[in-house]
Motif scaffolding. Structure first.
Motif, PDB file in Angstrom:
ATOM      1  N   TYR A 260       0.999  -1.239  -0.077  1.00 55.32           N
ATOM      2  CA  TYR A 260      -0.099   0.047  -0.127  1.00 55.32           C
ATOM      3  C   TYR A 260       0.851   1.339   0.019  1.00 55.32           C
ATOM      4  O   TYR A 260       0.574   2.047  -0.562  1.00 55.32           O
ATOM      5  CB  TYR A 260      -0.987   0.001   1.294  1.00 55.32           C
ATOM      6  CG  TYR A 260      -1.669   1.318   1.716  1.00 55.32           C
ATOM      7  CD1 TYR A 260      -2.558   2.002   0.737  1.00 55.32           C
ATOM      8  CD2 TYR A 260      -1.485   1.596   2.997  1.00 55.32           C
ATOM      9  CE1 TYR A 260      -3.123   2.999   1.152  1.00 55.32           C
ATOM     10  CE2 TYR A 260      -2.056   2.918   3.548  1.00 55.32           C
ATOM     11  CZ  TYR A 260      -2.964   3.348   2.510  1.00 55.32           C
ATOM     12  OH  TYR A 260      -3.469   4.475   2.798  1.00 55.32           O
ATOM     13  N   THR A 404      -4.793  -2.459  -2.632  1.00 50.57           N
ATOM     14  CA  THR A 404      -5.451  -1.109  -2.972  1.00 50.57           C
ATOM     15  C   THR A 404      -6.744  -1.332  -3.698  1.00 50.57           C
ATOM     16  O   THR A 404      -6.862  -2.334  -4.428  1.00 50.57           O
ATOM     17  CB  THR A 404      -4.459  -0.076  -3.554  1.00 50.57           C
ATOM     18  OG1 THR A 404      -4.115  -0.505  -4.941  1.00 50.57           O
ATOM     19  CG2 THR A 404      -3.303   0.354  -2.724  1.00 50.57           C
ATOM     20  N   ILE A 413      -6.526   2.151   0.454  1.00 48.41           N
ATOM     21  CA  ILE A 413      -6.418   0.845   1.061  1.00 48.41           C
ATOM     22  C   ILE A 413      -7.621   0.012   0.883  1.00 48.41           C
ATOM     23  O   ILE A 413      -8.741   0.378   1.153  1.00 48.41           O
ATOM     24  CB  ILE A 413      -5.684   1.026   2.461  1.00 48.41           C
ATOM     25  CG1 ILE A 413      -5.274  -0.303   2.949  1.00 48.41           C
ATOM     26  CG2 ILE A 413      -7.031   1.413   3.381  1.00 48.41           C
ATOM     27  CD1 ILE A 413      -4.516  -0.391   4.279  1.00 48.41           C
TER      28      ILE A 413
END
Length: 453
Positions: A260, A404, A413
């Motif tokens: 992420y 994501t 996220i």
């Protein structure tokens, strides 16, 4: 090819000439050394001003050449095509070009039958066509399946064309760039070329501060050429968040593979300092998607004024969470407690909102828009260095598990993950705690320290 660039009014910059010299290398048998060319450069580098002369050169070089270009959408590639048309019309090449502008049949044709056309990024878009040169723009937006489908459509069109190539250009990508990332990794590992794929990259070093303007300018291939002032590359938070700026103008992979946040950025944000004793504090709670446990995180300010997040507690199951949050509220008087009422912790949020024994400063209302804002502020804070994370194996594991998704055209996220790899619940809790600190519900008075008489 360089002469064509001059005729189009955009002489090649050094980086563009370097790419052209290598990518257009001819083998003794007369074919190109490389079948595929991948160029990864920041925005405003001049990739379009390189592609134009390459396209025109191929259309003039090969009789009946088919030169095809595509991008994320047909509208995107049509904009690039029309810009190419305008350049040709203002150049000496205009006398040799027949131009069609009608939507759906756009094309530039030269007397030898060579054509420049556009196509939508669809699996069947090139069915029945022949391609001597294919351009794919901004391939970072393609998933592995989308990219594979495009390549399966392109390769058969080049089988009978001895001077065929596929050129791909893009800025760095995100964790969703599952088509581009493996190609980049293979070429990096091979030192710049993997098999018959040539790779060119201009980007900031992985360990550099992505918001350092001097470093960014030093690694931007157009700086000092078409970009004369560093102000043109400066970050404007009102226009673009820090993560997107680092990706777009530093050509930094903000999310690498399944991450992420890119590991170098995460490492720069690591701290062993503790939250100041007089700092306001916010708490957040997140539940694992499979309801196997819950995690509480806190956010507060370090003595130097920067925000820091940390994991307070993790336990399996969920029956402990309400009592623990109430205990933390009584002990620390937080400025906010953030729990997403639409996420997996919704039942805990409801119980805390319904109980009347202790006033819990829940962030309410907390909507999907607030969740997106929390995500953007958290990632920007990590990149800018205004948000740090106290070193924690649980946070590190959560980052490794984080992927994501796209919501309202914003990458953020995702809660989901692989039970064997873990879930990013701790990271989401930290993100929400940082949001609560930045957007307090309760104004807790600071203690007044009086000097002794």
């Amino acid at each position: 090819m360089g002469r064509i660039a001059e005729l189009l009014g955009t002489p090649l910059m050094p980086w563009q000439r370097h790419v052209a010299d290598i990518a257009l290398e001819i083998e003794p048998g007369g074919a190109f050394r490389f079948d595929r060319v991948l160029i990864s450069v920041p925005r405003q580098s001049g990739k379009t001003t390189l592609l134009r002369p390459v396209m025109v050169h191929r259309a003039l070089l090969v009789p009946e050449a088919g030169v095809w270009m595509s991008a994320q959408t047909r509208n995107d590639v049509r904009d690039t095509f029309m810009a190419t048309v305008r350049r040709i019309e203002r150049s000496p090449l205009a006398r040799a070009a027949t131009i069609r502008r009608s939507n759906g049949s756009e094309g530039i044709e030269f007397p030898n039958g060579g054509q420049i056309r556009i196509f939508a990024p669809a699996e069947d878009a090139l069915h029945g066509k022949t391609c001597d040169l294919t351009f794919l723009d901004e391939i970072w937006a393609l998933t592995a399946d989308q990219g594979a489908a495009l390549m399966q459509a392109i390769i058969p069109t080049q089988v009978t064309r001895p001077l065929s190539q596929t050129w791909m250009v893009s800025t760095a990508g995100t964790s969703r760039s599952t088509f581009m990332r493996p190609i980049v990794n293979a070429c990096r590992d091979a030192g710049g070329a993997a098999g018959r794929t040539a790779y060119f990259e201009w980007s900031m070093p992985d360990d550099a501060d992505p918001l350092d303007l001097e470093t960014l300018c030093a690694h931007h291939p157009a700086f000092g050429h078409t970009i004369r002032s560093s102000r043109a590359l400066a970050h404007d938070p009102a226009v673009m968040n820090a993560a997107e700026y680092a990706r777009a103008y530093g050509n930094v992979w903000v999310s690498a593979d399944s991450y992420y946040i890119a590991p170098p950025i995460w490492e720069r944000g690591r701290t062993h300092l503790t939250i100041g004793p007089d700092s306001p504090v916010a708490f957040a709670l997140e539940v694992y998607p499979d309801h196997s446990g819950a995690v509480i995180a806190a956010a507060g300010y370090l003595p130097d004024g920067r925000a820091a997040v940390e994991v307070v507690e993790f336990r399996g199951q969920m029956n402990w969470a309400v009592a623990r949050v109430i205990e933390l509220v009584r002990r620390h008087r937080p400025v906010a407690v953030v729990i997403d009422p639409y996420g997996p912790a919704r039942s805990i949020h409801a119980k805390l909102a319904e109980q009347h024994h202790t006033a819990v400063p829940l962030s309410e209302p907390f909507t999907a828009a607030d969740l997106l804002q929390a995500d953007a502020e958290f990632t920007s804070g990590l990149i800018e260095g205004t948000v740090l994370h106290r070193s924690s194996e649980r946070l590190d594991s959560a980052l490794s598990a984080a992927t994501t998704k796209t919501v309202r055209e914003q990458t953020c996220i995702a809660r989901t993950g692989d039970p064997e790899q873990g879930f990013p619940a701790a990271l989401i809790a930290a993100m929400l705690a940082a949001y609560g600190l930045a957007h307090p519900v309760a104004q807790v008075p600071r203690p007044v320290v009086q000097a002794a008489a």
